[in-house]
Motif scaffolding. Structure first.
Motif, short mmCIF file in Angstrom:
data_model
loop_
_atom_site.label_atom_id
_atom_site.label_comp_id
_atom_site.label_asym_id
_atom_site.label_seq_id
_atom_site.Cartn_x
_atom_site.Cartn_y
_atom_site.Cartn_z
N GLY A 286 6.42 47.88 19.48
CA GLY A 286 6.83 48.83 18.45
C GLY A 286 5.79 49.91 18.25
O GLY A 286 4.72 49.91 18.86
N MET A 287 6.11 50.86 17.36
CA MET A 287 5.18 51.92 17.00
C MET A 287 4.22 51.40 15.93
O MET A 287 4.64 50.72 14.98
N VAL A 288 2.94 51.68 16.08
CA VAL A 288 1.93 51.18 15.14
C VAL A 288 2.27 51.64 13.73
O VAL A 288 2.51 52.84 13.49
N HIS A 289 2.30 50.70 12.80
CA HIS A 289 2.67 51.00 11.41
C HIS A 289 1.64 51.97 10.81
O HIS A 289 0.43 51.81 11.01
N PRO A 290 2.09 52.98 10.05
CA PRO A 290 1.15 53.91 9.40
C PRO A 290 0.09 53.20 8.56
O PRO A 290 -1.07 53.66 8.51
N ASN A 291 0.45 52.09 7.90
CA ASN A 291 -0.53 51.37 7.09
C ASN A 291 -1.66 50.80 7.96
O ASN A 291 -2.82 50.76 7.53
N CYS A 296 -7.45 51.34 9.46
CA CYS A 296 -8.49 51.49 10.50
C CYS A 296 -9.12 52.88 10.47
O CYS A 296 -9.86 53.25 11.40
N GLY A 297 -8.84 53.65 9.40
CA GLY A 297 -9.47 54.96 9.25
C GLY A 297 -8.86 56.05 10.10
O GLY A 297 -9.53 57.04 10.41
N ILE A 298 -7.58 55.91 10.49
CA ILE A 298 -6.90 56.90 11.31
C ILE A 298 -5.78 57.55 10.49
O ILE A 298 -4.99 56.85 9.84
N ASP A 299 -5.69 58.85 10.51
CA ASP A 299 -4.69 59.59 9.74
C ASP A 299 -3.34 59.51 10.44
O ASP A 299 -3.15 60.09 11.52
N PRO A 300 -2.34 58.81 9.85
CA PRO A 300 -1.03 58.70 10.50
C PRO A 300 -0.23 60.00 10.50
O PRO A 300 0.79 60.10 11.19
N GLU A 301 -0.69 61.01 9.74
CA GLU A 301 -0.03 62.31 9.75
C GLU A 301 -0.42 63.11 10.99
O GLU A 301 0.27 64.06 11.38
N VAL A 302 -1.54 62.71 11.60
CA VAL A 302 -2.03 63.44 12.78
C VAL A 302 -1.84 62.61 14.05
O VAL A 302 -1.48 63.16 15.10
N TYR A 303 -2.04 61.30 13.93
CA TYR A 303 -1.99 60.42 15.11
C TYR A 303 -0.87 59.40 14.99
O TYR A 303 -0.45 59.04 13.89
N SER A 304 -0.40 58.95 16.11
CA SER A 304 0.59 57.88 16.18
C SER A 304 0.21 56.96 17.34
O SER A 304 -0.70 57.25 18.12
N GLY A 305 0.92 55.85 17.46
CA GLY A 305 0.58 54.92 18.53
C GLY A 305 1.64 53.87 18.73
O GLY A 305 2.55 53.73 17.90
N PHE A 306 1.56 53.18 19.82
CA PHE A 306 2.45 52.04 20.05
C PHE A 306 1.63 50.82 20.46
O PHE A 306 0.50 50.94 20.93
N ALA A 307 2.22 49.65 20.24
CA ALA A 307 1.56 48.39 20.57
C ALA A 307 2.59 47.41 21.12
O ALA A 307 3.79 47.53 20.85
N PHE A 308 2.11 46.48 21.89
CA PHE A 308 2.98 45.44 22.43
C PHE A 308 2.16 44.18 22.66
O PHE A 308 0.91 44.24 22.73
N GLY A 309 2.82 43.05 22.74
CA GLY A 309 2.11 41.79 22.94
C GLY A 309 2.99 40.78 23.63
O GLY A 309 4.20 40.71 23.37
N MET A 310 2.37 40.00 24.52
CA MET A 310 3.13 38.99 25.27
C MET A 310 2.31 37.71 25.37
O MET A 310 1.08 37.74 25.37
N GLY A 311 3.02 36.59 25.44
CA GLY A 311 2.35 35.31 25.66
C GLY A 311 2.16 35.07 27.15
O GLY A 311 3.12 35.12 27.92
N VAL A 312 0.91 34.82 27.55
CA VAL A 312 0.62 34.62 28.98
C VAL A 312 1.34 33.39 29.51
O VAL A 312 1.92 33.40 30.60
#
Length: 339
Positions: A286-291, A296-312
């Motif tokens: 999913g897309m990294v939640h603004p909260n 983590c000290g990153i402005d969600p109005e300027v930056y965005s991100g995505f994350a994913f996770g899997m079990g090995v």
């Protein structure tokens, strides 16, 4: 006394010459030169001699002592040489005999999956980030936007060390540490061990492994997330593999999705492995939640991100068709040698 010393020397040297083992020589050394030996007993009587006789007798005593010790040492070398010859004669090596088979170890299937997945993502420009397995509650839950009443916070689900520390339940805290410490943009994966309060069975283990990914920067989109995961599954499971995103809910991403892939055994037609559905769930994303960005000290109005996770373990069980996760941790060489 001189005559007694000389007689003792002759007797001792005769016994030394007749000795055939190192143990016998040691016994003779104690018998003649030890603290309670015969030579020592004679020398103790020197106190009865006159001042003129003592130097003469003492000189003879030293000669006798040196003769006995020299005889023992010489005989010891002779015996060692004989024993060595016997040993060499009995240990003849037949160079025509087949040699011993030396088995070479191999990587554990979990390590194989971690290495394979890591190599794929490094080829996509990701770097590897690591963090401690003993984590703070702040990094493991609070910074990831997990509410106070989230089920994963229960004592029945998490190994708590004290009121502030726990065994990490996921590798997501590594993402938090990375966002707090590294300059943007960020593009990392974080493989590692995790711990949850699960009873071991065919699909659960209190210790398991995860690989999570994080991308943060300007203008990062859901389309980039889908493209990244499409590329990943094709390289891992084959070029014909397709992905499907289903809406889901994770506290640390918004929007969130469960990601399925077409069954790599039946190609999506339906079989026992995919329970006749044609699709297999492999990871969450999913897309990294603004909260989370704010925490983590990153402005969600300027930056965005995505994350994913899997079990090995899940990836390995699907890829190698393993039906019981406990097989991966029992160290049965009959099982591990298949991979």
């Amino acid at each position: 006394m001189q005559e007694k010393l000389l007689n003792l020397k002759d007797i001792a040297l005769g016994e030394i010459q007749d000795a055939s083992t190192i143990e016998e020589l040691e016994g003779l050394r104690v018998k003649y030169s030890g603290k309670k030996g015969q030579l020592t007993a004679i020398m103790k009587e020197m106190g009865k001699l006159s001042a003129e006789e003592r130097p003469v007798v003492g000189k003879v005593a030293n000669i006798v002592r040196e003769a006995i010790e020299g005889g023992i040492n010489t005989k010891k070398e002779e015996i060692k040489a004989i024993e060595k010859e016997k040993q060499l004669a009995s240990e003849v090596i037949d160079v025509t005999m087949p040699g011993k088979t030396f088995t070479v170890g191999k990587k554990h299937p979990i390590s194989q999956i971690i290495d394979e997945v890591s190599e794929i993502f490094m080829g996509l420009g990701f770097s590897i980030a690591e963090g401690p397995e003993v984590e703070t509650i702040e990094n493991n839950f609070d910074a990831l936007n997990a509410p106070k009443d989230h089920p994963s916070r229960d004592m029945s689900d998490t190994f708590y060390i004290n009121s502030e520390l726990l065994l990490r339940t996921q590798t997501s805290p590594v993402q938090v540490r990375t966002m707090k410490s590294q300059d943007l943009p960020i593009k990392v994966i974080s493989p590692g061990r995790c711990f949850r309060f699960d009873s071991p069975d065919a699909t659960h283990s209190p210790m398991f492994h995860q690989i999570e990914g994080l991308v943060v920067g300007k203008d990062v989109t859901m389309a980039q997330l889908k493209g990244t995961l499409d590329n990943f599954v094709k390289k891992l499971f084959g070029e014909e593999t397709k992905t499907k995103f289903r809406p889901h809910n994770f506290p640390f991403t918004e929007p969130s999705a469960e990601v399925d892939v077409t069954c790599f055994k039946c190609g999506g037609e339906g079989c026992a492995m995919c329970k006749q559905e044609g699709w297999i769930e492999i990871l969450g994303a999913g897309m990294v939640h603004p909260n989370v960005l704010r925490n983590c000290g990153i402005d969600p109005e300027v930056y965005s991100g995505f994350a994913f996770g899997m079990g090995v373990e899940r990836i390995g069980m699907l890829k190698y068709e393993i039906d019981d996760i406990r097989l991966l941790f029992e160290n049965d060489m009959r099982f591990l040698n298949q991979f």
